[in-house]
Design a protein around this motif. Structure first.
Motif, mmCIF file in Angstrom:
data_model
loop_
_atom_site.group_PDB
_atom_site.id
_atom_site.type_symbol
_atom_site.label_atom_id
_atom_site.label_comp_id
_atom_site.label_asym_id
_atom_site.label_seq_id
_atom_site.Cartn_x
_atom_site.Cartn_y
_atom_site.Cartn_z
ATOM 1 N N THR A 39 41.009 37.870 31.864
ATOM 2 C CA THR A 39 40.152 38.784 32.621
ATOM 3 C C THR A 39 38.703 38.650 32.183
ATOM 4 O OG1 THR A 39 41.993 40.355 32.820
ATOM 5 C CG2 THR A 39 39.775 41.199 33.244
ATOM 6 N N THR A 43 35.500 37.556 34.616
ATOM 7 C CA THR A 43 34.721 38.698 35.086
ATOM 8 C C THR A 43 33.285 38.322 35.420
ATOM 9 O OG1 THR A 43 36.061 40.322 33.886
ATOM 10 C CG2 THR A 43 33.835 40.973 34.472
ATOM 11 N N SER A 46 33.086 35.843 38.387
ATOM 12 C CA SER A 46 33.316 36.455 39.696
ATOM 13 C C SER A 46 32.093 37.229 40.166
ATOM 14 C CB SER A 46 34.536 37.381 39.638
ATOM 15 O OG SER A 46 34.298 38.481 38.783
ATOM 16 N N GLN A 47 31.351 37.801 39.225
ATOM 17 C CA GLN A 47 30.131 38.513 39.596
ATOM 18 C C GLN A 47 29.057 37.546 40.099
ATOM 19 O OE1 GLN A 47 29.412 41.809 39.854
ATOM 20 N NE2 GLN A 47 31.574 42.179 39.464
ATOM 21 N N ALA A 168 35.195 44.737 32.504
ATOM 22 C CA ALA A 168 34.810 44.701 33.910
ATOM 23 C C ALA A 168 33.404 45.273 34.102
ATOM 24 C CB ALA A 168 35.824 45.485 34.753
ATOM 25 N N GLY A 171 30.809 42.862 32.924
ATOM 26 C CA GLY A 171 30.544 41.857 33.949
ATOM 27 C C GLY A 171 29.694 42.397 35.078
#
Length: 429
Positions: A39, A43, A46-47, A168, A171
């Motif tokens: 994860t 993170t 993906s941002q 999360a 990120g």
């Protein structure tokens, strides 16, 4: 006489510090640590893609309307595949499903890089790839969340959720800032490439997870009946139903992000093209959540999760009222950050309730609904707050939304008193 030896003082300091900072005990469990690493690696990447897609759409069309279309394109597969993915997660080995969906997300990211690198110039291709990526993401998230309860003991669930959510939020703060710094240096296509590489590395951690087959027998195909069974199960579980209800109340009535562009310019003095105020408004809620996550050690010692969620959402409502009434940018940022911290607390306890109160054969489906609620609530709020601001102004729309959160929350808790009384399993023993 008290023991003033240095080692005694150091031990006391470590004990106090350990009760404040984020609880890292779940990371001592190898399987959870691998899930968390996967994860963590993805993170920030993906941002980068989350910034690159709307930027590329705007570059191709010059239209904010098309940029807004990306939200609808992302929402539809998120709802459909979030619910279906949760049902699938209850019928197959969750490790295998994580591998398949992670590979799918990585392939989509690679295709986004390829079309940007080759300068294809098709906005529709970008939107199709966005929707496809969201479909894989929607199946991945409930599977990933449902796996946590199989990897850590029940008393560590709040800590495990807090660790994942802290990453999360990290990120959500770092990713956009990093994207803004890298765009003029490396170009837009490189953002997609970095995300692709990060997803490839995360696959190694997921591959090393233990098998997570269903506990209720051999695998079967997941269909509409399984999704409906999940909703029937939720309807019969007042605690789980209430956890979704209070989050919908908080997000739909109280999430003011659709007001940020207008308030940045007309209330806080940004130039028409955008400025620092807009950036701070968007960053404030994640900053507050990140700060709370880094100091979340105390959450694992609270057993009355129903009370914790209720108070946290009440604080969120008060913070949004304060934000709506603020004429100073830094006061507005403070209230949004306070709201972000309160939302983090609510999210940790709600996630722990879902993990502990749902049976394993239903955990994927409840996490699928959770994914849809968390992602869909703010998007509905964008519409309602936008309409309200057009009629009564941004200040009244924001502060009125915060007030509505508190009023409806009180009604919901009175209507479902079992939620207020809910205690974590270890606290009930």
């Amino acid at each position: 006489m008290t023991d003033e030896r240095p080692e005694t003082r150091r031990g006391g300091a470590r004990k106090v510090l350990g009760s404040i900072v984020v609880d890292t005990r779940p990371l001592k469990i190898p399987a959870y640590r691998r899930l968390w690493v996967s994860t963590a690696v993805t993170t920030v990447g993906s941002q980068l893609t989350a910034v690159a897609v709307p930027k590329q759409v705007f570059d191709l069309t010059g239209s904010s309307g098309f940029v807004g279309l990306t939200g609808a394109v992302a929402l539809v597969p998120l709802i459909v595949f979030g619910l279906w993915g949760g049902a699938i997660a209850d019928t197959v080995d969750r490790r295998k499903l994580l591998l398949v969906t992670n590979i799918g997300i990585a392939v989509v990211s690679a295709l986004l890089w390829l079309q940007a690198f080759l300068d294809v110039g098709s906005v529709w291709l970008v939107l199709v790839l966005l929707g496809l990526g969201q479909a894989f993401f929607a199946m991945n998230m409930p599977t990933r969340s449902a796996a946590i309860a199989r990897l850590v003991p029940v008393e560590l669930l709040p800590s495990a959720v807090a660790l994942g959510s802290t990453m999360a939020q990290f990120g959500a703060v770092l990713g956009p800032l990093l994207a803004g710094a890298l765009l003029p240096v490396l170009g837009l296509s490189t953002l997609y490439l970095i995300d692709t590489v990060a997803l490839g590395l995360a696959l190694l951690a997921v591959y090393r997870l233990p098998a997570l087959p269903p506990l209720n027998g051999p695998s079967r195909r997941a269909g509409l009946r399984d999704i409906l069974d999940g909703f029937r199960y939720l309807a019969a579980q007042k605690i789980l139903l209430a956890s979704f209800l209070v989050d919908i109340i908080a997000m739909v009535a109280g999430m003011p992000r659709a007001l940020f562009p207008e308030m940045a310019e007309r209330t806080f003095g940004d130039p028409p093209g955008g400025g620092a105020a807009l950036g701070w408004l968007y960053a404030a809620i994640p900053v507050g959540a990140l700060a709370c996550g880094l100091a979340s050690g105390w959450l694992s010692r609270i057993g009355r999760h129903g009370v914790g969620v209720t108070i946290a959402i009440g604080v969120w409502g008060l913070a949004i009222i304060g934000f709506g009434l603020s004429n100073s940018l830094w006061l507005a940022v403070f209230f949004l950050a306070l709201g972000g911290a309160a939302d983090f607390v609510s999210m940790v306890f709600r996630s722990a309730i879902l993990q502990a109160a749902a049976t394993d054969e239903m955990r994927g489906r409840t996490q699928g609904v959770f994914t849809v609620v968390v992602a869909g609530g703010p998007r509905i709020a964008d519409v309602t707050h936008g309409w309200a601001a057009a009629g009564v102004g941004t200040a009244a729309a924001a502060s009125g939304g915060g007030l509505l959160v508190i009023l409806v929350l009180v009604v919901a808790v009175i209507a479902i008193p079992a939620f207020w009384r809910y205690r974590a399993p270890t606290a009930a023993r």
